[in-house]
Structures are given as structure tokens and as C-alpha cells.
Design a protein around this motif. Sequence first.
Motif, PDB file in Angstrom:
ATOM      1  N   VAL A   4       0.868  -1.020  -0.084  1.00  0.00           N
ATOM      2  CA  VAL A   4       0.188  -0.050   0.044  1.00  0.00           C
ATOM      3  C   VAL A   4       0.826   1.334  -0.252  1.00  0.00           C
ATOM      4  N   PRO A   5       0.758   2.146  -0.888  1.00  0.00           N
ATOM      5  CA  PRO A   5       1.429   3.484  -0.839  1.00  0.00           C
ATOM      6  C   PRO A   5       1.322   4.145   0.169  1.00  0.00           C
TER       7      PRO A   5
ATOM      8  N   ILE B 209      -4.547  11.531  -0.750  1.00  0.00           N
ATOM      9  CA  ILE B 209      -5.151  10.195  -1.205  1.00  0.00           C
ATOM     10  C   ILE B 209      -6.335  10.263  -2.200  1.00  0.00           C
ATOM     11  N   TYR B 210      -6.261   9.437  -3.185  1.00  0.00           N
ATOM     12  CA  TYR B 210      -7.134   9.629  -4.283  1.00  0.00           C
ATOM     13  C   TYR B 210      -7.967   8.332  -4.545  1.00  0.00           C
TER      14      TYR B 210
ATOM     15  N   ARG C 115      -7.266   3.593  -6.538  1.00  0.00           N
ATOM     16  CA  ARG C 115      -6.994   4.095  -4.986  1.00  0.00           C
ATOM     17  C   ARG C 115      -5.549   4.463  -5.328  1.00  0.00           C
ATOM     18  N   ALA C 116      -4.952   5.693  -5.052  1.00  0.00           N
ATOM     19  CA  ALA C 116      -3.700   6.166  -5.387  1.00  0.00           C
ATOM     20  C   ALA C 116      -3.462   7.167  -4.675  1.00  0.00           C
TER      21      ALA C 116
ATOM     22  N   PRO D 101      -4.179  10.181 -11.114  1.00  0.00           N
ATOM     23  CA  PRO D 101      -2.818   9.383 -10.982  1.00  0.00           C
ATOM     24  C   PRO D 101      -2.329   9.473 -12.298  1.00  0.00           C
ATOM     25  N   GLY D 102      -1.302   9.265 -12.550  1.00  0.00           N
ATOM     26  CA  GLY D 102      -0.202   9.335 -13.558  1.00  0.00           C
ATOM     27  C   GLY D 102       0.861   8.496 -13.557  1.00  0.00           C
ATOM     28  N   ALA D 103       1.747   8.577 -14.434  1.00  0.00           N
ATOM     29  CA  ALA D 103       3.124   7.424 -14.369  1.00  0.00           C
ATOM     30  C   ALA D 103       3.816   7.884 -13.217  1.00  0.00           C
TER      31      ALA D 103
END
Length: 357
Positions: A135-136, A144-145, A340-341, A350-352
Motif C-alpha cells: 500500500v503506498p 489520497i485519491y 486508489r492512489a 494518478p499518472g505515471a
Amino acid sequence: MIRNPRRRNEPLDHAELARLLPAPADPCLAADRRRLLEEHLMNEIHRSDPAPAPVPAPVPAPARRPLRRAVLIGVPVAAAAVLAVVVFLGASPGATTVAAPRLVKAPVVQIEEGSTVKVTSTVRELAAAATAASVPQPGPGQYIYIKSRVSFMASSFNGDTGESAVWVQPLHDREVWKSPDGAKGWLDEPGYQDKGGIALGSGDPVKQLTYKWLAAQPADPDALLELAYSTAGGSRDRDQQAFNEIGSIIREQLVPSGLAGALYEAAGRIPGVVVVEHAQDAADRDGIALARLDPQTGERSEWIFDRASHQYLGSRGVQIREVDGVKPGTVVERTAIVIRAVVDAAEQRPGAGQGKA
């Protein structure tokens, strides 16, 4: 604005007008309908934390429900003031509100019996998978997105005819950005919030629902279960309130891996929890569910997990017995986690190179 050139300039005789009109009705809400409306109002306040809105009269604060349920009461005058608070609660000054999409009929499914036989083994598998998951971790200034697909119920009641109908929102996207401490955030839910989204985090965030608070908790199922029960209050079923509290934590938050496993273990110890072998989330993904029937509302809340990876997919609410005109098998809510990111700013997607859970 359209002006009528034939508008009369002479003053109206209000006394004469009053005599021509029928006497105004004095409708009132049934007690159960009023309680449902008040519960929805308090749930919206706890769930979204928008800027405070004036409330016409104080109402008792029931336990938070895990999911939003919009209750639309079709009584012409008595509910007008309270209903206005529910409809415009999320609006901020100067924001552009948009009309919600037309409601659709609630889907109906065949009810599958839940079983207590596999609760222990299922919880063990869920806890093990959650503990092993990567989990990041959000850093300073990050957010948190969470993107999900959701649909919630709107139940209408005609006070004149006594007829009721059950409708749900069309499935739609919901995006939330939350700072780890819950102090800042953003919510974008097109058609159901102000155009462009609304700011979250004003006021004191509910500490159990913030990443910072969760990260500081020991991964102890007994302690977490005690915490869940400590939030229960009022006349609602305490076991259901504890189950709902844990559900509200895992639904729209990034939970540290070890803690997530302990939360599942805690939930498995609540009386009445069952396993439902087949449940579909809002993305039509079939999974296995931990579930519990609310004895007061007749709704079974289901947390749905991937059958192979045991990762959380989403949730579903199914009416098991008829209450307030909602027939058994009616799906009153559906959610599905899409992403979730961790991102670097509110409203950033979220992207690379950015972590996803």
C-alpha cells in the motif's frame, strides 16, 4: 427573466384572494419518515464534511450509516424546509449547482442466503491478503485519491395517496481527494455536487476516517473492535453500528495493510456477520462478501472482495425483508472502487510514477 406586458398595475386585494383560495393543508411527516430524513441529513454532515449549513431545528444525531441514502419525501409543505437542507447541504457560496440526473428503478436480485460456516476461514484469508498487500504511503503535502462508481437509493413517498416507490441514482463516477490528516480535500461527483466539485475538510474531520489516525493505530483486532463499538449510540442495533463503522473506514480510505487485516478480523467477530458466496459490485464484478443484516432497516450490507486476490472491490446493499415499502431483493446501493492512489495535489489524477493500491 420574461416580463408580462399585460401585468396589472393596481394593487392586489389580498383578503379577497385569500377567500377565493382553499384553506391550506397541514400535512405532517410520519415519524418513521421523519427519522429517515433526519438520519440522512446527519449522515451527510459526518460523511462529506462540507462547509456547515444552517439547520432549521436541532435533531438527534444517530449513528453514521456507512453509505448515503437520499430520502425524498413527497409531502408538499411540511417537509419543505428540511428537504431543502438535504438537497443543498453540499452547496458552497457562489457555487454553480446542477440538476441531478433522472432516477432509475432500483435493480432487483435473487437473495442468496448468507452462512456463518465460512466466516472464520474467509476472514483469515482476507486478513492475510490485506497484510501482504503493498500500500503506498502518502507523504507531506500529498493526497489520497479514490475513484469509485456509485449508486444510492432515493425513496419517494406520496403523503396524499400513501404510495411509495423505490428509485436509485444512475451509476456514476465519484472522485475524492483527502489529505492524510483529513484537514483538506476535494470531492467531484458530477450531477450530485456543485459543478466542478466541492472542498472537503472544513471543520474537525472524523478522526477514525483519516489516514494519519489509522496509521497510528496498533493492528489489534480486539482494540479495533472496542473502538467500533464505542461509536455506537441511540436506539439502533449496536452490532450493526459497529459493522457499519468498520465499513465506513475501509470504503473510501487508504488503509495501512496490517491495519486492514486487523479490521477484517475485528468485523468477523461481530455477531450476525455472514459470508455471501456471490455478490456483484457496481462494476458487475462477482466476488465473495462479508455481510450483516440490519434488523431495523431490513437491509443487508455487503463488503465485496475479489474471489482470487481477496482484495476489496466495493459494496452492495440488498433489502432482505420489506421495510417502508422496499421489497426484498431490491439493491438499494452499489459501489465499486476503480482506483486508489497517492497524488501530489488535490484535483490531480494518478499518472505515471505515482503509487496505486
